[in-house]
Design a protein around this motif. Structure first.
Motif, PDB file in Angstrom:
ATOM      1  N   THR A 139     -20.002 -22.419  14.786  1.00 38.83           N
ATOM      2  CA  THR A 139     -20.414 -23.806  14.420  1.00 38.83           C
ATOM      3  C   THR A 139     -18.831 -24.704  14.434  1.00 38.83           C
ATOM      4  O   THR A 139     -17.889 -23.836  14.374  1.00 38.83           O
ATOM      5  N   LYS A 140     -18.823 -25.862  14.444  1.00 37.34           N
ATOM      6  CA  LYS A 140     -17.340 -26.604  14.208  1.00 37.34           C
ATOM      7  C   LYS A 140     -16.539 -25.866  13.082  1.00 37.34           C
ATOM      8  O   LYS A 140     -15.466 -25.937  12.977  1.00 37.34           O
ATOM      9  N   GLU A 141     -17.279 -26.030  12.036  1.00 37.39           N
ATOM     10  CA  GLU A 141     -16.804 -25.766  10.571  1.00 37.39           C
ATOM     11  C   GLU A 141     -16.224 -24.115  10.707  1.00 37.39           C
ATOM     12  O   GLU A 141     -14.883 -23.955  10.382  1.00 37.39           O
ATOM     13  N   GLU A 142     -16.927 -23.254  11.128  1.00 36.03           N
ATOM     14  CA  GLU A 142     -16.336 -22.123  11.526  1.00 36.03           C
ATOM     15  C   GLU A 142     -15.267 -21.941  12.267  1.00 36.03           C
ATOM     16  O   GLU A 142     -14.355 -21.388  11.925  1.00 36.03           O
ATOM     17  N   LEU A 143     -15.344 -22.516  13.466  1.00 37.28           N
ATOM     18  CA  LEU A 143     -14.174 -22.713  14.371  1.00 37.28           C
ATOM     19  C   LEU A 143     -12.924 -23.051  13.586  1.00 37.28           C
ATOM     20  O   LEU A 143     -11.942 -22.323  13.759  1.00 37.28           O
ATOM     21  N   GLU A 144     -13.049 -24.175  12.902  1.00 34.61           N
ATOM     22  CA  GLU A 144     -11.761 -24.634  12.142  1.00 34.61           C
ATOM     23  C   GLU A 144     -11.305 -23.695  10.947  1.00 34.61           C
ATOM     24  O   GLU A 144      -9.926 -23.511  10.827  1.00 34.61           O
TER      25      GLU A 144
END
Ligand code: GBH
Length: 491
Positions: A312-317
């Protein structure tokens, strides 16, 4: 024995004489040295006190799986009882730090409650090191997952990241006042590929093309969670650093053709980039070539989605930038060329996803391990590749070493260290930001599938003696001299 002693003495004198005559190269100011081990490979005490079983206990006790000499780490070097002798050896070598790992199932047998004896063991070890002014460097996970967690899917279950975070928090709380450098996981690529993909190592799952990617996905998330936990809760007070250590061989294109060069690059991306890109690259995420190929192959194989999970976007960040340094384990080099007859395999596998042909040059010196040839120049090339791919991060070498079946006259290991360290210095001359070097290993130990048949130690371990007698090899004398003089003879 006496004869052996005398030969070692003669050998070390010879080494010293050579150093006086030859031209010396100095390591940069502040460069530090260490030696490494891992819990399952040295501790023994597999069922001491209230320790629970790890996947390596289960794996080695199950005769369906293959350890070459039928052995296990049940006793190994018995460091659970002999840790004081280990520290004495580290002190003899004069190194700045000792890298060891903690056994999760010894410290937290059921994943929630701490074991009194487990806590005491690591406290004793750390305090003994500090008494000798040796910095402890702790790996939280060097492959020995608690078996109860494996029952729940282990690293293929994303909840394992939460359990890992709880374990790490305890370690920071218990030991963080004295431990200033932490590695979350050791070589996730090898662990996931061999343990969940090929079934060669514990937990012995052969779900090639799927489970290794699930395992890696959870490990990246777990690593990042633990990095941020330390950063937010402990760093200000404890002032330590957190990272992980990744394995990589150098992949040398067998010709200058763009096909072969792309093939070599592809292996680097699948071996190192798989974990390095999400953490160390500017954009984060898995390497594009991995995402593209695995999606394409998955579709060709009739799957509706890629076998490589998506962050997910959050995980990537959360994963991007979760490091204080770039840990690297390096041993060897391979030649790579484009596969002659490429095809989409009906049965998915990691190697079909990468899809190259590889081999060793026949004149590369052998070791006791089939996978390890002596190719010192590959070290310099790999370090430059890391410099160029990830914007010249601070690199710490956490493993480098050579295997043999010899006793204490280990001339080939002396040569290996001499040559690899020279190419390391060449890389530093190229501008690579390498700050420390760790030799694998302090002593001979349980070499996973090869049991005790392959030796990597600076100290020889006599497994037949009740005290698992440790004796310095010629390489120990040699390494000690490098550490003391901070220099090495030019080759
Ligand atoms: C490291 O792995 C480990 O961190 C350490 O525990 C170990 O003792 C040390 O190296 C020496 O091996 O079975 O022929 O398919 C090094 C990287 C990658 C080397 C997997 C062995 C298996 C090749 N390892 N490889 S094979």
């Amino acid at each position: 024995m006496i004869v052996a002693r005398i030969t070692t003495l003669a050998l070390s004198l010879l080494i010293c004489a050579f150093q006086v005559d030859g031209k010396l190269r100095r390591f940069p100011d502040g460069f530090s040295f260490g030696v490494a081990t891992a819990s399952y490979q040295i501790e023994g005490g597999w069922n001491a006190s209230d320790k629970s079983e790890s996947i390596w206990d289960t794996f080695t006790h199950n005769s369906n799986y293959k350890i070459l000499d039928g052995s296990s780490g049940d006793v190994a070097c018995d460091s659970y009882h002999l840790y004081k002798r280990d520290v004495e050896m580290v002190a003899e070598l004069g190194v700045d730090f000792y890298r060891f790992s903690m056994s999760w199932s010894r410290l937290m047998p059921d994943g929630y409650e701490l074991s009194k004896d487990g806590v005491k063991y690591y406290n004793d070890l750390i305090n003994e090191l500090l008494k000798h002014k040796i910095q402890p460097v702790v790996t939280l996970f060097h492959w020995d997952l608690p078996q109860w967690l494996q029952q729940l899917g282990g690293w293929s279950n994303s909840l394992t990241a939460k359990h890992f975070q709880r374990y790490a928090r305890s370690a920071f709380e218990l030991f963080g006042d004295r431990v200033k450098m932490w590695l979350t996981v050791n070589e996730p690529q090898v662990f996931c590929l061999h343990g969940y993909g090929k079934g060669l190592k514990a937990p012995g799952l052969d779900m090639n093309g799927f489970a290794e990617y699930l395992c890696g996905h959870t490990m990246l998330k777990a690593h990042a969670k633990v990095y941020h936990l330390y950063d937010q809760v402990f760093k200000k007070k404890q002032k330590g650093r957190v990272g992980l250590t990744l394995n990589a061989s150098w992949q040398q294109a067998s010709s200058n053709s763009s096909n072969d060069r792309e093939a070599a690059q592809r292996v680097l991306e699948f071996e190192l980039g798989w974990f390095a890109n999400p953490i160390f690259s500017k954009c984060g995420d898995y390497p594009k070539i991995m995402k593209d190929r695995i999606l394409w192959k998955s579709q060709e194989q009739g799957y509706t989605e890629s076998r490589l999970p998506i962050f997910t976007k959050e995980e990537l960040e959360e994963i991007k930038g979760s490091y204080d340094f770039f840990g690297l384990n390096h041993y060897t080099t391979r030649m790579v060329k484009e596969k002659s007859n490429k095809s989409v395999a009906s049965k998915p596998s990691f190697s079909n996803d990468v899809e190259v042909d590889d081999y060793f040059e026949s004149d590369w010196k052998e070791s006791a391990s089939v996978w390890l040839r002596v190719v010192p120049w590959g070290f310099q090339k790999l370090l430059n590749w890391i410099k160029d791919s990830y914007d010249n991060p601070e690199v710490i070498i956490f493993e480098n070493g050579f295997s043999d079946r010899e006793g204490i006259d280990d001339v080939d290991r002396v040569q290996y260290y001499r040559d690899y360290l020279n190419y390391l210095l060449d890389a530093i001359d190229d501008g690579c930001n390498v700050s420390a070097y760790t030799a694998w290993s302090l002593m001979d130990n349980f070499e996973w599938n090869k049991g005790y048949s392959e030796r990597f130690g600076l100290y020889y371990v006599d497994y037949n003696s009740t005290i698992k007698k440790r004796t310095p090899k010629a390489s120990a004398h040699y390494f000690k001299n490098i550490v003391k003089t901070k220099s090495i003879e030019k080759i």
